[in-house]
Design a protein around this motif. Structure first.
Motif, PDB file in Angstrom:
ATOM      1  N   GLU A 364       0.873  -1.450   0.073  1.00 33.78           N
ATOM      2  CA  GLU A 364       0.080  -0.136  -0.091  1.00 33.78           C
ATOM      3  C   GLU A 364       0.930   1.221  -0.066  1.00 33.78           C
ATOM      4  O   GLU A 364       0.564   2.309  -0.653  1.00 33.78           O
ATOM      5  CB  GLU A 364      -0.904   0.081   1.107  1.00 33.78           C
ATOM      6  N   TRP A 365       1.978   1.345   0.841  1.00 38.49           N
ATOM      7  CA  TRP A 365       2.957   2.325   0.682  1.00 38.49           C
ATOM      8  C   TRP A 365       3.286   2.702  -0.777  1.00 38.49           C
ATOM      9  O   TRP A 365       3.430   3.675  -1.077  1.00 38.49           O
ATOM     10  CB  TRP A 365       4.071   2.055   1.795  1.00 38.49           C
ATOM     11  N   ARG A 369       2.231   6.013  -3.305  1.00 40.89           N
ATOM     12  CA  ARG A 369       3.408   6.989  -3.876  1.00 40.89           C
ATOM     13  C   ARG A 369       3.432   6.791  -5.484  1.00 40.89           C
ATOM     14  O   ARG A 369       3.654   7.482  -6.162  1.00 40.89           O
ATOM     15  CB  ARG A 369       4.825   6.906  -3.352  1.00 40.89           C
ATOM     16  N   ALA A 370       3.438   5.645  -5.887  1.00 37.89           N
ATOM     17  CA  ALA A 370       3.495   5.191  -7.316  1.00 37.89           C
ATOM     18  C   ALA A 370       2.395   5.935  -8.079  1.00 37.89           C
ATOM     19  O   ALA A 370       2.664   6.095  -9.390  1.00 37.89           O
ATOM     20  CB  ALA A 370       3.697   3.919  -7.469  1.00 37.89           C
ATOM     21  N   ALA A 371       1.351   5.828  -7.546  1.00 37.81           N
ATOM     22  CA  ALA A 371       0.109   6.380  -8.091  1.00 37.81           C
ATOM     23  C   ALA A 371      -0.053   7.787  -8.526  1.00 37.81           C
ATOM     24  O   ALA A 371      -0.604   8.493  -9.230  1.00 37.81           O
ATOM     25  CB  ALA A 371      -1.101   6.081  -7.391  1.00 37.81           C
ATOM     26  N   ALA A 372       1.073   8.480  -7.878  1.00 37.81           N
ATOM     27  CA  ALA A 372       1.208  10.185  -8.272  1.00 37.81           C
ATOM     28  C   ALA A 372       2.147  10.134  -9.487  1.00 37.81           C
ATOM     29  O   ALA A 372       1.919  11.290  -9.753  1.00 37.81           O
ATOM     30  CB  ALA A 372       2.148  10.588  -7.007  1.00 37.81           C
ATOM     31  N   LYS A 410      13.383   6.063  -7.492  1.00 37.75           N
ATOM     32  CA  LYS A 410      13.007   5.742  -6.095  1.00 37.75           C
ATOM     33  C   LYS A 410      12.297   4.341  -6.037  1.00 37.75           C
ATOM     34  O   LYS A 410      11.654   3.910  -7.149  1.00 37.75           O
ATOM     35  CB  LYS A 410      11.935   6.663  -5.915  1.00 37.75           C
ATOM     36  N   PRO A 411      12.115   3.739  -4.931  1.00 36.77           N
ATOM     37  CA  PRO A 411      11.456   2.537  -4.769  1.00 36.77           C
ATOM     38  C   PRO A 411      10.326   2.510  -5.573  1.00 36.77           C
ATOM     39  O   PRO A 411       9.646   1.560  -6.175  1.00 36.77           O
ATOM     40  CB  PRO A 411      11.400   2.239  -3.335  1.00 36.77           C
ATOM     41  N   GLU A 412       9.233   3.432  -5.158  1.00 38.09           N
ATOM     42  CA  GLU A 412       8.015   3.492  -5.946  1.00 38.09           C
ATOM     43  C   GLU A 412       7.917   3.363  -7.232  1.00 38.09           C
ATOM     44  O   GLU A 412       7.153   2.964  -7.890  1.00 38.09           O
ATOM     45  CB  GLU A 412       7.102   4.666  -5.242  1.00 38.09           C
ATOM     46  N   GLU A 413       9.023   3.957  -7.982  1.00 39.96           N
ATOM     47  CA  GLU A 413       9.252   4.077  -9.359  1.00 39.96           C
ATOM     48  C   GLU A 413       9.518   2.904  -9.847  1.00 39.96           C
ATOM     49  O   GLU A 413       9.009   2.317 -10.896  1.00 39.96           O
ATOM     50  CB  GLU A 413      10.223   5.132  -9.953  1.00 39.96           C
ATOM     51  N   ILE A 414      10.358   2.083  -9.215  1.00 39.12           N
ATOM     52  CA  ILE A 414      10.409   0.888  -9.747  1.00 39.12           C
ATOM     53  C   ILE A 414       9.480  -0.184  -9.489  1.00 39.12           C
ATOM     54  O   ILE A 414       9.120  -0.968 -10.351  1.00 39.12           O
ATOM     55  CB  ILE A 414      11.483   0.004  -8.701  1.00 39.12           C
ATOM     56  N   MET A 455      -4.713   0.870  -8.536  1.00 39.98           N
ATOM     57  CA  MET A 455      -3.653   1.622  -9.601  1.00 39.98           C
ATOM     58  C   MET A 455      -3.109   0.597 -10.472  1.00 39.98           C
ATOM     59  O   MET A 455      -3.220   1.058 -11.719  1.00 39.98           O
ATOM     60  CB  MET A 455      -2.236   2.060  -8.813  1.00 39.98           C
ATOM     61  N   LEU A 456      -2.953  -0.549  -9.958  1.00 39.77           N
ATOM     62  CA  LEU A 456      -2.418  -1.711 -10.841  1.00 39.77           C
ATOM     63  C   LEU A 456      -3.496  -1.983 -12.088  1.00 39.77           C
ATOM     64  O   LEU A 456      -3.244  -2.047 -13.375  1.00 39.77           O
ATOM     65  CB  LEU A 456      -2.321  -3.017 -10.106  1.00 39.77           C
TER      66      LEU A 456
END
Ligand SMILES: Nc1ncnc2c1ncn2[C@@H]1O[C@H](COP(=O)(O)OP(=O)(O)O)[C@@H](O)[C@H]1O
Ligand SMILES: O=C(CO)[C@H](O)[C@H](O)COP(=O)(O)O
Length: 555
Positions: A364-365, A369-372, A410-414, A455-456
């Protein structure tokens, strides 16, 4: 009008089995109960024996399957308070190809203490991968002798299937092979235990045992050339009538009715492979809608009026999902598993700490962040082959790749790039269907992922350019099995006379759908063109980087 009628669907997974009691007129899921398998997946040793199993073995205990009938079925009756006399049909789905040798009475050979010490007397689970040598030999001989069946399976058969597993038994334990009166899919054995009838499912036989509705099984001479003792395998070890889904194999015996807390005589449907049962469980009974069973891996299932040869599919089978249609199966061998790898093995400690401080999961974390990010903004492109490729490239030795990493990544980008890669992998499968002449108009998702990550799902809609519907049920295989159970009963006994009719009453989709956002879809079209370049470069043998890395690793 009589009282409300019910059907029971029993879904046998890898670690547990579940029973679902559904209202036949509405599909309402009245009660569910799960029984974990006491022996789980045996990969190291047999029960009551210290004998070590070899690498790639995966066995199960048939008693665990019976315990699901004895525990979960009475429990759904108890929880629901339903009168057992109002249950009209039972359907069963199972992992596949999960097989067992049985004697002339249908008793598993491993129940005989004299044979239980031999690992080959036990159930071989679908993910028993120790018959690769046999699968390779069958594939090589079939392609050399230009066998028709290969094209129906996208050009290769898997070590998970019936013939490689059966040949492994013959080679390594000829006495067990000889003692086996038949080898059965667990999907067929469980209905047998309930009814006493030996009947095989068109789904399991078609997808996993090379059976074809018109051609039958491949000629025995093909297998005799590989091993003379296999020449009569279809008439002996695999004999039995093969019937379409929804067929009643028989009626619940008095003895089993007593143990399961039901009334004797209830109609029992022929078994089905678990992923395939999810198709009517989503309410899909006509061509045009691709069902994606999305979880640890993704299975793609599609109906068509035509039998066409599509690149990289796992198989096409007449009556394989819904009678009257050809059912197609394709798949990605890792989807949720790739995200699990990232979350469990690769995210930095600060991500874990912040997620825990915020009281949310690492998934979820990362999702928040990735959804932004807008499509393309992470500057990354990945290949989704963490567990190889099971579609157009059909190469389990392929591995994953991420292009575009920098010191700022960043991790959320990966995380977002990994999700996008799996969506590109699905688009590649859709392209293979379209190129093969089968239209994919819409997508229907079921399984765990659609419930967990919005998001997925939006990324999948944007990448594929298609609207995605979501199954209302979170137990689509079990609901699908209940649908087949209702059809086995037929309208005369309070059920239905066809799978489409039963599904129209019992299965539904959520109202909310995911629609592609045109601006996002346009960026993903560009990125997908780049994905195809990477896919073909690293996957088609023109590049030997992955091969060299693998060779060095195993040196
Ligand atoms: N929020 C999430 N976003 C994406 N993937 C998730 C999330 N939560 C769990 N997963 C993944 O879902 C997978 C499990 O899916 P599920 O459908 O429950 O299981 P299965 O395929 O075994 O039936 C795991 O691989 C896990 O990594
Ligand atoms: O081979 C299959 C379908 O053809 C499935 O992958 C196998 O049955 C295991 O399914 P699950 O991961 O849902 O337990």
């Amino acid at each position: 009008m009589g009282s409300t009628k019910y059907a029971i669907g029993i879904d046998y997974g890898t670690e547990s089995g579940r029973a679902l009691l559904a209202d036949i007129s509405t599909g309402e899921e009245i009660a569910v109960h799960v029984t974990p398998y006491a022996h789980g997946v045996m990969t190291e040793k047999l029960p009551l024996s210290e004998k070590r199993l070899e690498h790639e073995w995966a066995l199960q205990h048939p008693q665990d399957y019976l315990d699901v009938l004895y525990r979960s079925v009475p429990e759904v009756i108890r929880q629901s308070g339903v009168n057992p006399d109002d249950v009209v049909g039972i359907g069963v789905d199972f992992t596949s190809c999960t097989i067992l040798p049985v004697d002339a009475q249908g008793t598993p050979l491993c129940f005989d203490p004299a044979l239980a010490g031999d690992p080959h007397s036990w159930v071989k689970l679908w993910k028993h991968h120790a018959a690769q040598e046999e699968a390779d030999a069958i594939n090589e001989h079939a392609s050399r002798s230009d066998q028709r069946f290969l094209a129906r399976y996208g050009g290769k058969i898997s070590s998970e299937w019936m013939l490689p597993k059966l040949w492994q038994v013959l080679r390594e334990a000829p006495d067990i092979y000889a003692r086996a009166d038949r080898f059965m899919e667990a999907a067929d054995w469980v209905p047998f235990t309930m009814t006493g009838e030996f009947v095989r499912s068109s789904c399991a036989a078609g997808y996993k045992a090379l059976w074809h509705k018109e051609d039958g099984y491949p000629a025995g001479s093909f297998f005799a050339e590989l091993d003379p003792a296999l020449g009569d395998v279809f008439e002996t070890k695999l004999r039995g009538s093969i019937v379409p889904l929804g067929t009643k194999v028989g009626r619940l015996t008095a003895e089993m009715a007593e143990r399961m807390g039901l009334r004797p005589g209830i109609a029992v449907a022929v078994g089905i492979v678990d992923a395939h049962a999810g198709v009517p469980g989503c309410g899909v009974v006509t061509p045009g809608r691709l069902v994606m069973a999305m979880g640890t891996s993704t299975c793609h299932l599609l109906l068509s009026d035509e039998e066409l040869h599509v690149e990289g599919i796992s198989g096409v089978v007449a009556d394989g999902i819904v009678p009257g249609f050809f059912g197609y199966e394709a798949g990605q061998p890792a989807v949720g598993d790739i995200f699990a790898w990232y979350v469990d093995k690769a995210v930095p400690a600060y991500v874990r700490e912040e997620a825990s401080a915020e009281g949310i999961s690492v998934h979820e974390w990362l999702e928040r962040r990735a959804a932004a990010y807008k499509p393309g903004e992470n500057g990354l492109l990945a290949l989704d082959w963490w567990n190889g490729n099971r579609s157009v490239l059909d190469d389990s030795d392929l591995s994953g790749l991420i292009v575009g990493l920098t010191l700022q990544t960043k991790p959320e980008e990966i995380y977002r790039a990994l999700i996008e890669a799996t969506a590109f992998g699905t688009r590649r499968i859709i392209d293979a269907f379209q190129d093969g002449g089968i239209q994919v108009a819409e997508l229907v998702a079921c399984g765990g992922l659609p419930q967990r990550n919005r998001m997925l799902m939006q990324i999948y809609a944007d990448v594929t350019g298609r609207e995605i519907h979501i199954a209302a049920s979170s137990q689509t295989p079990a609901l699908g099995s209940a649908i087949y159970g209702a059809v086995a009963a037929g309208s005369a006994e309070g059920g239905y006379d066809s799978v489409p009719e039963a599904a129209s009453h019992m299965a539904r989709l959520k109202e909310e759908t995911y629609k592609p956002i045109p601006a996002h879809a346009a960026v993903y079209d560009r990125l997908y063109a780049e994905y195809r370049k990477l896919h073909d470069y690293f996957g088609r043998g023109g590049n030997d980087v992955m091969r060299a890395l693998r060779e060095l690793k195993h040196k």
